[in-house]
Design an enzyme around this catalytic site. Structure first.
Site, PDB file in Angstrom:
ATOM      1  N   ASP A 190       7.384  -7.612   9.148  1.00  0.00           N
ATOM      2  CA  ASP A 190       6.904  -8.783   9.166  1.00  0.00           C
ATOM      3  C   ASP A 190       7.775  -9.784   9.110  1.00  0.00           C
ATOM      4  O   ASP A 190       7.908 -11.021   9.635  1.00  0.00           O
ATOM      5  CB  ASP A 190       5.985  -8.839   7.875  1.00  0.00           C
ATOM      6  N   ALA A 249      17.322   4.600   4.650  1.00  0.00           N
ATOM      7  CA  ALA A 249      16.521   4.110   3.754  1.00  0.00           C
ATOM      8  C   ALA A 249      15.266   3.648   4.439  1.00  0.00           C
ATOM      9  O   ALA A 249      15.114   3.345   5.824  1.00  0.00           O
ATOM     10  CB  ALA A 249      17.254   2.969   2.949  1.00  0.00           C
ATOM     11  N   THR A 275       0.856  -1.172   0.101  1.00  0.00           N
ATOM     12  CA  THR A 275      -0.046   0.092  -0.084  1.00  0.00           C
ATOM     13  C   THR A 275       0.794   1.251  -0.024  1.00  0.00           C
ATOM     14  O   THR A 275       0.320   2.311  -0.067  1.00  0.00           O
ATOM     15  CB  THR A 275      -1.003   0.100   1.222  1.00  0.00           C
ATOM     16  N   GLU A 300       3.126   0.763  18.746  1.00  0.00           N
ATOM     17  CA  GLU A 300       2.251  -0.052  19.016  1.00  0.00           C
ATOM     18  C   GLU A 300       2.259  -0.383  20.526  1.00  0.00           C
ATOM     19  O   GLU A 300       1.313  -0.554  21.115  1.00  0.00           O
ATOM     20  CB  GLU A 300       2.473  -1.228  18.341  1.00  0.00           C
TER      21      GLU A 300
HETATM   22  P1  ATP Z   1       5.865  -3.714  12.797  1.00  0.00           P
HETATM   23  O1  ATP Z   1       5.736  -4.437  11.681  1.00  0.00           O
HETATM   24  O2  ATP Z   1       5.188  -4.075  14.119  1.00  0.00           O
HETATM   25  O3  ATP Z   1       4.970  -2.119  12.360  1.00  0.00           O
HETATM   26  P2  ATP Z   1       8.331  -2.392  13.007  1.00  0.00           P
HETATM   27  O4  ATP Z   1       7.846  -0.910  13.077  1.00  0.00           O
HETATM   28  O5  ATP Z   1       9.394  -2.513  14.395  1.00  0.00           O
HETATM   29  O6  ATP Z   1       7.337  -3.494  13.237  1.00  0.00           O
HETATM   30  P3  ATP Z   1      10.434  -2.074  11.207  1.00  0.00           P
HETATM   31  O7  ATP Z   1      10.469  -0.438  11.366  1.00  0.00           O
HETATM   32  O8  ATP Z   1      10.403  -2.348   9.754  1.00  0.00           O
HETATM   33  O9  ATP Z   1       9.245  -2.501  11.823  1.00  0.00           O
HETATM   34  O10 ATP Z   1      11.753  -2.453  11.848  1.00  0.00           O
HETATM   35  C1  ATP Z   1      11.763  -4.023  11.887  1.00  0.00           C
HETATM   36  C2  ATP Z   1      13.455  -4.277  11.639  1.00  0.00           C
HETATM   37  O11 ATP Z   1      13.847  -3.868  10.665  1.00  0.00           O
HETATM   38  C3  ATP Z   1      14.181  -3.426  12.603  1.00  0.00           C
HETATM   39  O12 ATP Z   1      14.346  -4.218  14.289  1.00  0.00           O
HETATM   40  C4  ATP Z   1      15.407  -3.537  12.046  1.00  0.00           C
HETATM   41  O13 ATP Z   1      16.279  -4.813  12.434  1.00  0.00           O
HETATM   42  C5  ATP Z   1      15.150  -3.505  10.470  1.00  0.00           C
HETATM   43  N1  ATP Z   1      15.272  -2.081   9.988  1.00  0.00           N
HETATM   44  C6  ATP Z   1      14.087  -1.599   9.563  1.00  0.00           C
HETATM   45  N2  ATP Z   1      14.432  -0.433   8.908  1.00  0.00           N
HETATM   46  C7  ATP Z   1      15.702  -0.189   9.222  1.00  0.00           C
HETATM   47  C8  ATP Z   1      16.540   0.770   8.866  1.00  0.00           C
HETATM   48  N3  ATP Z   1      16.284   1.917   8.106  1.00  0.00           N
HETATM   49  N4  ATP Z   1      17.905   0.648   9.181  1.00  0.00           N
HETATM   50  C9  ATP Z   1      18.136  -0.524   9.827  1.00  0.00           C
HETATM   51  N5  ATP Z   1      17.332  -1.331  10.191  1.00  0.00           N
HETATM   52  C10 ATP Z   1      16.188  -1.597   9.835  1.00  0.00           C
HETATM   53  N1  PLP Z   2       1.245  -5.502   4.513  1.00  0.00           N
HETATM   54  C1  PLP Z   2       0.669  -4.686   3.527  1.00  0.00           C
HETATM   55  C2  PLP Z   2      -0.562  -5.123   2.697  1.00  0.00           C
HETATM   56  C3  PLP Z   2       1.276  -3.576   3.185  1.00  0.00           C
HETATM   57  O1  PLP Z   2       0.930  -2.953   2.353  1.00  0.00           O
HETATM   58  C4  PLP Z   2       2.635  -3.294   3.970  1.00  0.00           C
HETATM   59  C5  PLP Z   2       3.239  -2.145   3.777  1.00  0.00           C
HETATM   60  O2  PLP Z   2       3.008  -1.255   3.039  1.00  0.00           O
HETATM   61  C6  PLP Z   2       2.895  -4.081   4.944  1.00  0.00           C
HETATM   62  C7  PLP Z   2       2.173  -5.016   5.294  1.00  0.00           C
HETATM   63  C8  PLP Z   2       3.963  -3.433   5.983  1.00  0.00           C
HETATM   64  O3  PLP Z   2       5.014  -4.343   6.432  1.00  0.00           O
HETATM   65  P1  PLP Z   2       5.968  -4.114   7.369  1.00  0.00           P
HETATM   66  O4  PLP Z   2       5.722  -3.132   8.731  1.00  0.00           O
HETATM   67  O5  PLP Z   2       6.739  -5.215   7.605  1.00  0.00           O
HETATM   68  O6  PLP Z   2       6.790  -2.938   6.702  1.00  0.00           O
HETATM   69 NA    NA Z   3       6.749  -5.312  15.118  1.00  0.00          NA
END
Ligand code: ATP
Ligand code: PLP
Ligand code: NA
Ligand code: MG
Ligand code: MG
Length: 297
Positions: A223, A216, A47, A149
């Site tokens: 996930d 980035a 999305t 969350e």
């Molecule tokens: P949810 O799916 O519940 O939203 P979240 O917000 O923690 O979880 P992400 O922000 O994608 O999910 O982070 C998950 C993991 O991905 C982090 O623990 C890290 O290891 C990695 N990660 C994501 N983005 C980065 C980044 N820009 N630099 C380094 N690691 C990253």
């Molecule tokens: N599921 C759907 C359908 C999505 O479009 C997205 C992100 O755009 C995600 C899950 C996101 O997953 P994540 O929090 O692992 O980046």
């Molecule tokens: Na998470």
């Protein structure tokens, strides 16, 4: 707990790109699990793109699939994994699925990523928050929220490591033995915070892993993180710390490869959300080299 298991994974499916089941199924298979995906949505792409199209599964359709499995005595699962869920009716049905699977296997491990939002933005209807709080958190074995969350679920602001630990304690008292805050920006640092309440009497074992921040933005990493935590926790049931080190280290190798590939193709990786190089990173998933070490509290 054993070497392998059978996971029912209820998550999104995208035709192209890696979020939801697309980022969870392959890694779990690589780690030796049988994985049975139920696609809660089927979208063309995630999305975050300018547009997307596709179909959404409703609670009744989910239950129909469960009944089909039940009729053939195929409901024996070691793990249930859930991620993004878009409506109260679907989430209520997931709760029925938890009960049903536990009636077949009382030891079922339910790994729940309570996807509500990120960085202050809610992705789901407001009404889902109280359903997670009151009904889902109590039945989860492992919970993997992000910073936002955790705040929504506990009502606590997380601005320090201590806040994170306190929030984990609050979540433990509601149900889950394992809580992992998969990402939190605290004092300018990106942290994963883990907490394992091994027994009712003792305080939880708590740790953090500092993650080198890559400039980035990626889709599917949350996930993937939850899937890897499920996989490695099954192999190291008594050390959430070890499981998290392996998960984070895999992720970092994969993200590094992702950024390098985009650069090589002439893209500036800091400008838009990147699709992870999941298939190309299979060795980093199967046998990660631990580069990110946990620090105990
Ligand atoms: P949810 O799916 O519940 O939203 P979240 O917000 O923690 O979880 P992400 O922000 O994608 O999910 O982070 C998950 C993991 O991905 C982090 O623990 C890290 O290891 C990695 N990660 C994501 N983005 C980065 C980044 N820009 N630099 C380094 N690691 C990253
Ligand atoms: N599921 C759907 C359908 C999505 O479009 C997205 C992100 O755009 C995600 C899950 C996101 O997953 P994540 O929090 O692992 O980046
Ligand atoms: Na998470
Ligand atoms: Mg995030
Ligand atoms: Mg996420």
């Amino acid at each position: 707990p054993s070497d392998t298991g059978r996971v029912l994974s209820i998550q999104s499916h995208t035709v192209q790109g890696y979020v939801g089941n697309k980022s969870a199924v392959f890694p779990l298979q690589l780690l030796g699990f049988d994985v049975d995906p139920i696609n809660s949505v089927q979208f063309s792409n995630h999305t975050g793109y300018p547009t997307f199209r596709g179909q959404v599964l409703d609670g009744k359709q989910l239950w129909d699939l469960i009944e089909g499995l039940e009729e053939n005595q195929l409901l024996h699962y070691t793990h249930l994994l859930t991620g993004y869920i878009g409506s109260v009716s679907f989430l209520d049905t997931v709760l029925q699925v938890v009960d049903k699977l536990r009636s077949v296997n009382p030891d079922l491990v339910y790994v729940c990523d309570p996807v509500l939002g990120d960085e202050g933005k809610l992705y789901v209807p407001q009404e889902l928050i109280s359903v997670y709080q009151q009904k889902v958190v109590p039945v989860a074995s492992m919970l993997t929220p992000n910073q936002f969350e955790v705040e929504l679920l506990t009502g606590l602001r997380i601005t320090s490591e201590q806040d994170g630990l306190t929030a984990c304690n609050t979540l433990h008292s509601a149900g889950p033995r394992k809580v992992v805050i998969t990402s939190a920006l605290i004092g300018g640092k990106l942290l994963l915070i883990g907490s394992h309440k091994k027994t009712q009497e003792q305080p939880p074992e708590q740790f953090k892993i500092e993650i080198p921040k890559i400039p980035a933005y990626f889709a599917g990493t949350g996930d993937l993180t939850t899937a890897l935590l499920l996989g490695w926790s099954n192999k190291y049931p008594d050390s959430l710390e070890t499981a998290a080190e392996l998960a984070v280290s895999s992720l970092q190798a994969l993200l590094k490869r992702t950024v390098e590939d985009y650069k090589r193709a002439g893209f500036d990786p800091s400008t838009s959300s990147l699709e992870i190089r999941l298939i190309q990173s299979q060795d980093d998933i199967r046998s990660p080299v631990v580069t990110c070490k946990a620090v105990k509290f």
